[in-house]
Design a protein around this motif. Sequence first.
Motif, PDB file in Angstrom:
ATOM      1  N   THR A 224       0.217  26.948   5.920  1.00 13.06           N
ATOM      2  CA  THR A 224      -0.718  27.170   4.807  1.00 13.06           C
ATOM      3  C   THR A 224      -0.918  25.912   3.969  1.00 13.06           C
ATOM      4  OG1 THR A 224       1.057  27.915   3.345  1.00 13.06           O
ATOM      5  CG2 THR A 224      -0.040  29.592   4.667  1.00 13.06           C
ATOM      6  N   GLY A 225      -0.218  24.828   4.313  1.00 15.36           N
ATOM      7  CA  GLY A 225      -0.375  23.571   3.586  1.00 15.36           C
ATOM      8  C   GLY A 225       0.589  23.397   2.435  1.00 15.36           C
ATOM      9  N   GLU A 226       1.541  24.303   2.277  1.00 15.26           N
ATOM     10  CA  GLU A 226       2.499  24.191   1.185  1.00 15.26           C
ATOM     11  C   GLU A 226       3.683  23.318   1.581  1.00 15.26           C
ATOM     12  OE1 GLU A 226       1.509  28.211  -1.320  1.00 15.26           O
ATOM     13  OE2 GLU A 226       3.367  28.191  -0.161  1.00 15.26           O
ATOM     14  N   VAL A 227       4.309  22.705   0.578  1.00  5.90           N
ATOM     15  CA  VAL A 227       5.393  21.754   0.810  1.00  5.90           C
ATOM     16  C   VAL A 227       6.558  22.073  -0.117  1.00  5.90           C
ATOM     17  CG1 VAL A 227       6.074  19.318   0.800  1.00  5.90           C
ATOM     18  CG2 VAL A 227       3.729  19.953   1.423  1.00  5.90           C
ATOM     19  N   MET A 228       7.755  22.096   0.448  1.00  9.28           N
ATOM     20  CA  MET A 228       8.982  22.240  -0.336  1.00  9.28           C
ATOM     21  C   MET A 228       9.817  20.979  -0.156  1.00  9.28           C
ATOM     22  SD  MET A 228      12.169  24.912   0.110  1.00  9.28           S
ATOM     23  CE  MET A 228      11.264  26.320  -0.515  1.00  9.28           C
ATOM     24  N   VAL A 229      10.335  20.455  -1.260  1.00 11.35           N
ATOM     25  CA  VAL A 229      11.254  19.315  -1.218  1.00 11.35           C
ATOM     26  C   VAL A 229      12.518  19.710  -1.970  1.00 11.35           C
ATOM     27  CG1 VAL A 229      11.646  16.922  -1.889  1.00 11.35           C
ATOM     28  CG2 VAL A 229       9.379  17.635  -1.092  1.00 11.35           C
ATOM     29  N   VAL A 230      13.657  19.537  -1.292  1.00 10.77           N
ATOM     30  CA  VAL A 230      14.959  19.812  -1.906  1.00 10.77           C
ATOM     31  C   VAL A 230      15.774  18.526  -1.845  1.00 10.77           C
ATOM     32  CG1 VAL A 230      17.006  21.276  -1.930  1.00 10.77           C
ATOM     33  CG2 VAL A 230      14.849  22.161  -0.986  1.00 10.77           C
ATOM     34  N   VAL A 231      16.145  17.995  -3.003  1.00 13.42           N
ATOM     35  CA  VAL A 231      17.019  16.822  -3.060  1.00 13.42           C
ATOM     36  C   VAL A 231      18.426  17.319  -3.381  1.00 13.42           C
ATOM     37  CG1 VAL A 231      17.457  14.571  -4.079  1.00 13.42           C
ATOM     38  CG2 VAL A 231      15.101  15.419  -3.893  1.00 13.42           C
ATOM     39  N   VAL A 232      19.377  16.938  -2.528  1.00  9.45           N
ATOM     40  CA  VAL A 232      20.767  17.339  -2.743  1.00  9.45           C
ATOM     41  C   VAL A 232      21.530  16.139  -3.296  1.00  9.45           C
ATOM     42  CG1 VAL A 232      22.844  18.328  -1.718  1.00  9.45           C
ATOM     43  CG2 VAL A 232      20.579  18.958  -0.822  1.00  9.45           C
ATOM     44  N   PHE A 233      22.016  16.288  -4.536  1.00 11.05           N
ATOM     45  CA  PHE A 233      22.764  15.238  -5.203  1.00 11.05           C
ATOM     46  C   PHE A 233      24.262  15.536  -5.095  1.00 11.05           C
ATOM     47  CE2 PHE A 233      18.667  15.555  -7.372  1.00 11.05           C
ATOM     48  CZ  PHE A 233      18.250  14.231  -7.418  1.00 11.05           C
ATOM     49  N   ALA A 234      25.077  14.512  -5.352  1.00 15.39           N
ATOM     50  CA  ALA A 234      26.533  14.694  -5.393  1.00 15.39           C
ATOM     51  C   ALA A 234      27.027  14.336  -6.788  1.00 15.39           C
ATOM     52  CB  ALA A 234      27.211  13.858  -4.311  1.00 15.39           C
ATOM     53  N   TYR A 235      27.463  13.112  -6.983  1.00 18.74           N
ATOM     54  CA  TYR A 235      28.032  12.689  -8.264  1.00 18.74           C
ATOM     55  C   TYR A 235      26.997  11.841  -9.003  1.00 18.74           C
ATOM     56  CZ  TYR A 235      32.126  14.293  -5.782  1.00 18.74           C
ATOM     57  OH  TYR A 235      33.012  15.076  -5.078  1.00 18.74           O
ATOM     58  N   ILE A 236      26.332  12.462  -9.981  1.00 20.40           N
ATOM     59  CA  ILE A 236      25.194  11.806 -10.620  1.00 20.40           C
ATOM     60  C   ILE A 236      24.983  12.381 -12.015  1.00 20.40           C
ATOM     61  CG2 ILE A 236      23.511  13.474  -9.700  1.00 20.40           C
ATOM     62  CD1 ILE A 236      21.619  11.051  -9.226  1.00 20.40           C
ATOM     63  N   ILE A 284       8.051  28.650  -0.711  1.00 24.44           N
ATOM     64  CA  ILE A 284       6.704  28.446  -0.186  1.00 24.44           C
ATOM     65  C   ILE A 284       6.366  29.659   0.674  1.00 24.44           C
ATOM     66  CG2 ILE A 284       6.778  25.928  -0.251  1.00 24.44           C
ATOM     67  CD1 ILE A 284       7.462  25.907   2.716  1.00 24.44           C
ATOM     68  N   PHE A 285       5.110  29.771   1.081  1.00 27.76           N
ATOM     69  CA  PHE A 285       4.690  30.881   1.922  1.00 27.76           C
ATOM     70  C   PHE A 285       4.241  30.377   3.288  1.00 27.76           C
ATOM     71  CE2 PHE A 285       3.916  32.938  -2.276  1.00 27.76           C
ATOM     72  CZ  PHE A 285       4.769  34.028  -2.093  1.00 27.76           C
ATOM     73  N   GLU A 286       4.632  31.120   4.313  1.00 25.31           N
ATOM     74  CA  GLU A 286       4.141  30.902   5.672  1.00 25.31           C
ATOM     75  C   GLU A 286       3.288  32.103   6.037  1.00 25.31           C
ATOM     76  OE1 GLU A 286       2.894  29.299   8.179  1.00 25.31           O
ATOM     77  OE2 GLU A 286       4.737  28.128   8.446  1.00 25.31           O
ATOM     78  N   GLU A 287       2.331  31.915   6.906  1.00 24.95           N
ATOM     79  CA  GLU A 287       1.493  33.013   7.371  1.00 24.95           C
ATOM     80  C   GLU A 287       1.555  33.111   8.887  1.00 24.95           C
ATOM     81  OE1 GLU A 287      -2.510  32.892   5.956  1.00 24.95           O
ATOM     82  OE2 GLU A 287      -1.957  33.194   3.857  1.00 24.95           O
ATOM     83  N   MET A 288       1.578  34.357   9.373  1.00 27.84           N
ATOM     84  CA  MET A 288       1.589  34.583  10.815  1.00 27.84           C
ATOM     85  C   MET A 288       0.963  35.947  11.098  1.00 27.84           C
ATOM     86  SD  MET A 288       4.796  34.953  13.474  1.00 27.84           S
ATOM     87  CE  MET A 288       5.483  33.352  13.079  1.00 27.84           C
ATOM     88  N   ASN A 289      -0.058  35.951  11.928  1.00 25.70           N
ATOM     89  CA  ASN A 289      -0.662  37.201  12.382  1.00 25.70           C
ATOM     90  C   ASN A 289      -1.149  38.065  11.201  1.00 25.70           C
ATOM     91  OD1 ASN A 289      -1.433  38.782  14.617  1.00 25.70           O
ATOM     92  ND2 ASN A 289       0.308  40.163  14.295  1.00 25.70           N
TER      93      ASN A 289
END
Length: 472
Positions: A224-236, A284-289
């Motif tokens: 559907t053109g949607e984008v997810m970004v997950v940044v995983v930090f540690a010690y910050i 985000i959303f995905e579409e199928m059928n």
Amino acid sequence: MSRKRKDGTVSILQDLHIIDIAEEGKGVAKADELVVFVEKAVPGDVVDVRVLKKKKNFAEAVIETLHTSSELRTDPFCQHFGTCGGCKWQHMQYEAQLQFKYKSVEAALQRLGKVDTTMMEPILGSAEDTYYRNKLEYTFSNKRWLDRGDMSDTTDLEMNALGFHVPLRFDKILDIQHCYLQAEPSNTLRNQVRGYALRMGLTFYDLRNHSGNLRNLIIRTSSTGEVMVVVVFAYIEQSQIDEMMAYLQHEFPEITALLYIINQKKNDTIFDQEVITYAGRDHIFEEMNGLKFKIGAKSFYQTNSAQAYELYQITKEFAGFTGDELVYDLYTGAGTIANFVAGSVRQVVGIEYVPTAIEDAKFNSAMNGIDNTIFYAGDMKDILTASFIESHGKPDVVITDPPRAGMHADVVARLLEMEAEKIVYVSCNAATQARDIALLNEKYDVVRIKPVDMFPHTQHVENVVLLKLKVA
């Protein structure tokens, strides 16, 4: 012919003819009674190989000299081929890859399941063999993998990397410039995140000492053109997190879900970690059928969206629904198959080990106005009991899509007790599927088989099998 070391052990085997592909994707040759598995060899090659490891009946080797190139060979398209652990078959034509995947499924079913494979249908290839994945996870590391060119000049060498693990080296990361697995904005995102981190002096994770600011980057996209970004930090520090997330929000306004996690454990799993939404939605959303599916940071969804549709269509076709069936969907995940087939049956009962996945399954049913599904979370062998079946009814059709390890023996035993008319077994591991089929053979016949390629340029393949209850 062979050359030997002073201690008499073989170091070079000469003029070997590659005759097959092993399940792990290596070429297979024979040297007298020795089976030799050769990395990056293609059937039809004639090679000299250098032996890396030798046991009594087999050896592992790499190509020393390629004398004759197989007609099945092709030029790899990725600059990282050969070092990166993914896409190991880029050097083989795609049609040939499909041929060997088909043979691997056929061999596993025959050898381990004693299955008559004469009814096996042609493998379904993927329409797209590049940029087909909807999810990639990258790792930050302060110990970049160095190739020969890097080693020749270590002056001012940048040791930070954002990319993939090098095979067999948990602490070494290959710095990826362009990956052909996921479409844009994936490559641009990754490269700009790396550039920002270097400019701002953020430290990349040390996989041995468990220190550093930045740990992982997860990018999910949808049809559907949607984008997810997950940044995983540690010690910050929180201010550094906010600055990086603000940068991403400004540079990539197309991001639908901008999320982060602080993970200070000694492993990379995020399923027990809090996901914090910085901007946009937490999914985000995905579409199928014609159906919509909610995808969160921890959600399972088939990584090849287009081919997942084909896989589920085949599953539905194999089941041959008439409209009045009670279906058990085992290992339902986020209920994708359950919701996909719900419109063609009376009711679907889904069971899954992961509670958050079941919550996604329920949400997806409600969002799509589906009211004939019911979902349960827990260990399959503990939930699928005689009392559960008595309460919910004996299924007409069982769909099972277990993890690579296959089904627990107790689950197979329960299937034999239930005696559903049909079982549609979807598997990503033909060997464990064959093992389970051998156990089900007591009461079931295999009547249809169809492999489906979800992962071009790898040795992995899905397989769908229809089993029918034997006539008494």
